[in-house]
Design an enzyme around this catalytic site. Structure first.
Site, PDB file in Angstrom:
ATOM      1  N   CYS A   7      -0.171  -4.978  15.070  1.00 23.74           N
ATOM      2  CA  CYS A   7      -0.038  -4.688  13.643  1.00 23.74           C
ATOM      3  C   CYS A   7      -0.355  -5.925  12.811  1.00 23.74           C
ATOM      4  CB  CYS A   7       1.379  -4.213  13.350  1.00 23.74           C
ATOM      5  SG  CYS A   7       1.714  -4.019  11.600  1.00 23.74           S
TER       6      CYS A   7
ATOM      7  N   CYS B  68       3.038   8.311   2.239  1.00 21.71           N
ATOM      8  CA  CYS B  68       3.549   7.255   3.107  1.00 21.71           C
ATOM      9  C   CYS B  68       3.870   6.054   2.214  1.00 21.71           C
ATOM     10  CB  CYS B  68       2.491   6.908   4.157  1.00 21.71           C
ATOM     11  SG  CYS B  68       3.014   5.570   5.251  1.00 21.71           S
TER      12      CYS B  68
ATOM     13  N   CYS C 298       6.247  -7.843   6.700  1.00 23.57           N
ATOM     14  CA  CYS C 298       7.193  -7.346   7.703  1.00 23.57           C
ATOM     15  C   CYS C 298       7.508  -8.473   8.674  1.00 23.57           C
ATOM     16  CB  CYS C 298       6.604  -6.149   8.447  1.00 23.57           C
ATOM     17  SG  CYS C 298       7.748  -5.459   9.676  1.00 23.57           S
TER      18      CYS C 298
ATOM     19  N   LEU D 262       8.352   3.552  19.721  1.00 24.33           N
ATOM     20  CA  LEU D 262       8.648   3.157  21.095  1.00 24.33           C
ATOM     21  C   LEU D 262       7.504   2.333  21.685  1.00 24.33           C
ATOM     22  CD1 LEU D 262      11.036   3.669  22.926  1.00 24.33           C
ATOM     23  CD2 LEU D 262       9.900   5.712  23.770  1.00 24.33           C
ATOM     24  N   HIS D 263       6.342   2.908  21.778  1.00 22.51           N
ATOM     25  CA  HIS D 263       5.083   2.235  22.152  1.00 22.51           C
ATOM     26  C   HIS D 263       5.016   1.755  23.597  1.00 22.51           C
ATOM     27  CE1 HIS D 263       4.422   2.652  17.963  1.00 22.51           C
ATOM     28  NE2 HIS D 263       5.091   1.590  17.584  1.00 22.51           N
TER      29      HIS D 263
ATOM     30  N   SER E 151      10.908   5.734   9.672  1.00 21.37           N
ATOM     31  CA  SER E 151      10.395   5.204  10.935  1.00 21.37           C
ATOM     32  C   SER E 151      10.955   3.802  11.178  1.00 21.37           C
ATOM     33  CB  SER E 151       8.873   5.153  10.855  1.00 21.37           C
ATOM     34  OG  SER E 151       8.349   4.572  12.015  1.00 21.37           O
TER      35      SER E 151
ATOM     36  N   GLY F 122       6.516  -2.664   6.476  1.00 19.45           N
ATOM     37  CA  GLY F 122       7.916  -3.068   6.571  1.00 19.45           C
ATOM     38  C   GLY F 122       8.756  -2.247   7.527  1.00 19.45           C
ATOM     39  N   GLU F 123       9.932  -2.763   7.824  1.00 19.14           N
ATOM     40  CA  GLU F 123      10.925  -2.077   8.676  1.00 19.14           C
ATOM     41  C   GLU F 123      12.045  -1.575   7.752  1.00 19.14           C
ATOM     42  OE1 GLU F 123      11.866  -0.990  11.869  1.00 19.14           O
ATOM     43  OE2 GLU F 123      13.600  -0.464  10.654  1.00 19.14           O
TER      44      GLU F 123
ATOM     45  N   GLU G  38       0.835  -1.206   0.000  1.00 18.72           N
ATOM     46  CA  GLU G  38       0.000   0.000   0.000  1.00 18.72           C
ATOM     47  C   GLU G  38       0.859   1.240   0.000  1.00 18.72           C
ATOM     48  OE1 GLU G  38      -3.992  -0.966   2.603  1.00 18.72           O
ATOM     49  OE2 GLU G  38      -2.552   0.496   3.275  1.00 18.72           O
TER      50      GLU G  38
ATOM     51  N   CYS H 213       5.001  -6.902  15.438  1.00 18.73           N
ATOM     52  CA  CYS H 213       4.459  -6.056  16.512  1.00 18.73           C
ATOM     53  C   CYS H 213       3.031  -6.515  16.808  1.00 18.73           C
ATOM     54  CB  CYS H 213       4.479  -4.585  16.087  1.00 18.73           C
ATOM     55  SG  CYS H 213       6.152  -3.993  15.735  1.00 18.73           S
TER      56      CYS H 213
ATOM     57  N   CYS I   4      -3.894   1.705   8.468  1.00 14.25           N
ATOM     58  CA  CYS I   4      -3.005   1.324   7.386  1.00 14.25           C
ATOM     59  C   CYS I   4      -3.178  -0.168   7.143  1.00 14.25           C
ATOM     60  CB  CYS I   4      -1.562   1.583   7.757  1.00 14.25           C
ATOM     61  SG  CYS I   4      -1.241   3.268   8.166  1.00 14.25           S
TER      62      CYS I   4
END
Ligand code: SF4
Length: 367
Positions: free
Chosen positions: A131, A117, A124, A225-226, A201, A171-172, A104, A128, A344
């Site tokens: 997610c 974005c 990924c 961070l979260h 990010s 993704g990272e 996306e 997480c 997202c």
């Protein structure tokens, strides 16, 4: 080694000149092609999105045909597009041309700027807890061409010039380091996006953050961070088992000192999980002395295993107030594109449901 489609997208103009020269054309034709690719923004040929040589009208017909034969492969196949008429957010589901894996990308215009974005991986591997993408695993890294092509595709659908880029989709980015860095350099040098208007990010891949610091780019680094404690963070962001908070925060301090750039810390607010006053106080203590802004992201429910909830406005305001009273700069992510599947990854999620299962991952990238 991943084989990517033959395209000139994702190459610097100097590399485009080399490729064009190798195809038997004078080098200056490469400069013209670079101009068309990155600054004139063509809609792309046929059903696929790639370099549209037919539209490069200041090149001779024979040159256009030669280049199309060599480098005309599509990079992305644009699919469903949804526009939220209330805020003009545009979300596009695109498939990678070589295997149909969905990704996306999103266009986010407002009065002052036009942001996009972009995804850096199909799927990924970071898993997480909140997610949907993370539950699907990694399909593959995107090439620099596939990252830049998302930008060009969105530009071709926007009446205004794109001014800001966030690498915050699927993704990272730091696990696809080379391709992401190449894409950043092309977006800046070729597409005209100021480095300061590019945000990368990361969930906190410590060695790659140190490596990124040495690149001396003026981009903004956003760290997902979260959670303010290792115990909670390990539950929400499994990579915290490898990189605990003391290591991560040391790295952030080094990064800020080396680049002279303030970091952004992303914090997804999950009701009764990480949104209590004590967590706000712990977060403020954790960030003391770090040049930092905090971006609060009230959770958008998605189809993930754990039933997380979005906090109500009072809880969000109380959390924010504690951070601000501690002297932190706090922003709150605006709600965008709610009518077109707010979280997202929902386009990909829906596509996955409609398509026989196999390799279709799901995106909810907030890291
Ligand atoms: S939040 Fe970001 S890093 Fe985490 S699983 Fe989702 S896409 Fe990957």
């Amino acid at each position: 080694m991943q084989e990517y489609p033959q395209t000139l997208i994702g190459r610097t103009t100097a590399e485009v000149r080399e490729a064009v020269t190798a195809a038997g054309l004078p080098a200056y034709r490469g400069s013209q092609v670079g101009e068309w690719l990155y600054r004139r923004t063509l809609p792309g040929e046929g059903g696929g999105f790639g370099a549209d040589f037919a539209a490069m009208t200041d090149l001779p017909q024979t040159a256009r045909a030669e280049l199309a034969a060599r480098f005309g492969a599509p990079v992305l196949i644009p699919g469903e597009q949804r526009t939220d008429r209330r805020d003009e957010t545009v979300k596009i589901l695109a498939r990678l041309a070589d295997g149909g894996h969905p990704i996306e990308c999103v266009l986010l215009p407002d009065e002052r700027r036009v942001s996009v974005c972009l995804s850096t991986q199909a799927g990924c591997p970071m898993a997480c807890a909140f997610c949907a993408t993370g539950t699907q695993g990694l399909t593959r890294n995107l090439s620099a061409a596939e990252i830049v092509a998302q930008f060009l595709l969105l530009q071709s659908r926007s009446a205004r010039r794109i001014s800001h880029v966030v690498l915050m989709g699927m993704g990272e980015p730091l696990l696809n380091y080379e391709n992401t860095l190449k894409a950043i350099r092309i977006l800046s040098a070729e597409c005209g996006i100021a480095m300061r208007h590019i945000t990368l990010s990361t969930v906190g891949i410590v060695p790659q953050m140190d490596r990124l610091a040495q690149e001396n780019l003026q981009i903004t680094l956003a760290v997902s961070l979260h959670a303010p404690t290792d115990e909670l963070r390990r539950r929400l962001v499994p990579v915290a088992k490898t990189y605990p908070l003391d290591r991560l925060m040391d790295t952030c301090r080094r990064y800020a000192a080396h680049t002279h750039r303030r970091l952004t810390f992303e914090y997804v607010l999950l009701r009764e999980v990480n949104d209590r006053p004590e967590e706000a106080r712990e977060l403020a203590a954790l960030l003391r002395g770090v040049p930092a802004a905090v971006n609060l992201i009230p959770y958008n429910p998605t189809a993930v295993a754990e039933p997380f909830q979005r906090p109500g406005p009072e809880r969000i305001a109380a959390f924010r107030k504690i951070l601000e009273q501690a002297g932190l700069t706090v922003t709150q992510r605006k709600e965008r594109g709610r009518q077109i599947a707010a979280a997202c990854g929902q386009l990909v999620t829906e596509a996955t449901r409609r398509t026989p299962k196999k390799t279709l991952p799901v995106l909810a990238g907030v890291a």
